[in-house]
Design an enzyme around this catalytic site. Structure first.
Site, PDB file in Angstrom:
ATOM      1  N   HIS A 223      54.997 -46.227 -10.400  1.00 35.49           N
ATOM      2  CA  HIS A 223      56.440 -45.916 -10.496  1.00 35.49           C
ATOM      3  C   HIS A 223      56.365 -44.058 -10.507  1.00 35.49           C
ATOM      4  CE1 HIS A 223      54.969 -45.338 -14.820  1.00 35.49           C
ATOM      5  NE2 HIS A 223      55.977 -44.386 -14.863  1.00 35.49           N
ATOM      6  N   ASP A 225      58.367 -40.798 -12.108  1.00 39.67           N
ATOM      7  CA  ASP A 225      59.213 -40.650 -13.253  1.00 39.67           C
ATOM      8  C   ASP A 225      60.420 -39.802 -12.729  1.00 39.67           C
ATOM      9  OD1 ASP A 225      57.196 -41.580 -14.938  1.00 39.67           O
ATOM     10  OD2 ASP A 225      56.513 -39.429 -15.539  1.00 39.67           O
ATOM     11  N   HIS A 280      52.359 -43.194 -10.346  1.00 43.05           N
ATOM     12  CA  HIS A 280      51.476 -43.493 -11.102  1.00 43.05           C
ATOM     13  C   HIS A 280      51.399 -44.539 -11.734  1.00 43.05           C
ATOM     14  CE1 HIS A 280      54.725 -41.092 -12.979  1.00 43.05           C
ATOM     15  NE2 HIS A 280      54.136 -41.678 -14.137  1.00 43.05           N
ATOM     16  N   ARG A 290      44.923 -48.434 -26.053  1.00 42.28           N
ATOM     17  CA  ARG A 290      45.336 -47.016 -25.834  1.00 42.28           C
ATOM     18  C   ARG A 290      46.695 -46.645 -25.976  1.00 42.28           C
ATOM     19  NH1 ARG A 290      47.356 -45.250 -20.568  1.00 42.28           N
ATOM     20  NH2 ARG A 290      46.893 -43.090 -20.271  1.00 42.28           N
TER      21      ARG A 290
HETATM   22  O1  LIG Z   1      50.373 -44.351 -20.273  1.00 42.62           O
HETATM   23  C1  LIG Z   1      50.269 -43.446 -19.311  1.00 42.62           C
HETATM   24  O2  LIG Z   1      49.196 -43.023 -18.850  1.00 42.62           O
HETATM   25  C2  LIG Z   1      51.531 -43.313 -18.073  1.00 42.62           C
HETATM   26  C3  LIG Z   1      52.769 -43.396 -18.883  1.00 42.62           C
HETATM   27  C4  LIG Z   1      53.873 -43.085 -17.853  1.00 42.62           C
HETATM   28  O3  LIG Z   1      53.679 -43.172 -16.777  1.00 42.62           O
HETATM   29  C5  LIG Z   1      55.255 -43.107 -18.687  1.00 42.62           C
HETATM   30  O4  LIG Z   1      55.531 -43.532 -19.668  1.00 42.62           O
HETATM   31  O5  LIG Z   1      56.144 -42.823 -17.654  1.00 42.62           O
HETATM   32 FE   LIG Z   2      55.273 -42.285 -15.701  1.00 37.17          FE
END
Ligand SMILES: O=C(O)CCC(=O)C(=O)O
Ligand SMILES: [Fe+2]
Length: 351
Positions: A223, A225, A280, A290
């Site tokens: 996605h 952001d 990403h 994690r």
């Molecule tokens: O957990 C991650 O590394 C990415 C989190 C992410 O892309 C988001 O919360 O929009």
């Molecule tokens: Fe994100």
């Protein structure tokens, strides 16, 4: 035998010994990330020291090449990062039924639940999260932590304040790399003059439990952001990957103390696509759970119209996107997801 499939709750994924069907993704060769050999390390996003005298050039290059970079010397105290990470761990350790009591009542507001993008994918993601977008997170915290409520709200407020400061410093540098300043954003200037905030911050706490079959699972699907920019703290376990056309998926290895910065869609629009939002995702692993904490710095409230910055568009080019309010953009994004830029493309490009 009762079907396990229907019983899977995202609140206790970490206890599962097998990957349920609904969480199984199909990957093609192009979907896998580069192995992290020494050459691949060079092929990841740069770590930029914010006290470097060349910070604007370094940030500008990273934005144009990757749409993402890591930052050190960012001024966010390590203790605050540790505190919000342990707050997140404590939250996700709460029994599933209790976490579900803090479920967000509506998409996009505060509370516990699956990723907001979940509805765009057939398969389920191996993660759970908690969004802090409005003050209603406090009610949820009170349910989850009747005793430590004040302490945890304090951590959130401190984190929000410091991250907002950092986000606006980063915005100045990124704009500087394009030869403009915040004063060239008409609405930002108006908001600042009236004492209002340029961007609105939300926080997303993400938890990716250990996974029995990580190569067939997805923590958070690809996605961009919707934000101006996102600042991400990842725990010492990697999982974040960014996509670059020339290279494919590249892992962003955690660097102790560093934060990751992602360019979001709103900056993509402001820069008329000169700096693009970065695609990403997060993968999971079999050994360690994690945590990641995203500070999502979004657009202005109300009827403020966002458009490409005229000075960036320049006389010889056209604005690629039509003026749009932040709320309208979010509505479109959550309707058409990765086609949002097509949906707001200017019909008769003008400059
Ligand atoms: O957990 C991650 O590394 C990415 C989190 C992410 O892309 C988001 O919360 O929009
Ligand atoms: Fe994100």
């Amino acid at each position: 035998m009762p079907s396990l499939k229907e019983d899977v709750s995202i609140g206790n994924l970490g206890s599962l010994q097998t990957l349920p069907d609904s969480f199984t993704w199909k990957f093609t060769a192009a979907d896998s990330a580069l192995p992290l050999s020494s050459s691949a390390v060079e092929e990841s996003i740069p770590v930029i020291d914010l006290s470097d005298p060349d910070v604007i050039t370094l940030i500008g290059n990273a934005c144009k090449t990757w749409g993402a970079f890591q930052i050190s010397n960012h001024g966010i105290p390590q203790k605050l990062l540790n505190d919000i990470e342990s707050l997140s761990k404590t939250l996700f350790d709460i029994p599933s039924e209790k976490k579900l009591e803090a479920t967000s009542s509506d998409k996009g507001v505060s509370g516990y639940g699956e990723p907001r993008i979940a509805s765009f994918f057939e398969r389920k993601m191996w993660s759970e999260g908690f969004t802090i977008a409005d003050g209603s997170y406090r009610d949820h915290f009170l349910t989850l932590w009747p005793h430590d409520y004040t302490k945890y709200c304090g951590i959130i407020e401190e984190f929000k304040g410091k991250m907002e400061n950092l986000a606006s410093r980063l915005l100045s540098w990124i704009l500087g790399s394009l030869g403009v300043t915040v004063d060239d954003i008409e609405w930002a200037q108006k908001l600042e003059n009236s004492g209002s905030k340029v961007g609105r911050g939300a926080i997303r706490l993400n938890h990716y439990p250990v996974c029995p079959e990580p190569e067939r699972a997805m923590g958070l699907a690809a996605h961009t952001d919707s934000t101006i920019l996102t600042i991400l703290h990842q725990s010492n376990t990697g999982g974040l990957q960014v996509f670059r056309e020339e290279t494919g998926w590249v892992t962003v290895e955690p660097v102790p103390g560093a934060l990751v910065v992602n360019i979001g869609d709103l900056f993509h629009i402001l820069s008329n696509g000169k700096i693009m939002s970065v695609v990403h995702r997060a993968r999971v692993n079999q050994i360690r759970s994690r945590i990641s904490i995203a500070y999502l710095w979004g657009g202005p409230a109300g009827d403020v119209e966002i458009r490409p910055i005229p000075k960036i568009v320049g006389p010889a080019e056209s604005a690629l996107y039509r003026p749009i309010t932040w709320n309208e953009y979010l509505r479109i994004k959550y309707e058409v997801f990765d086609k949002a830029f097509d949906a707001i493309r200017a019909v008769n490009p003008t400059n």
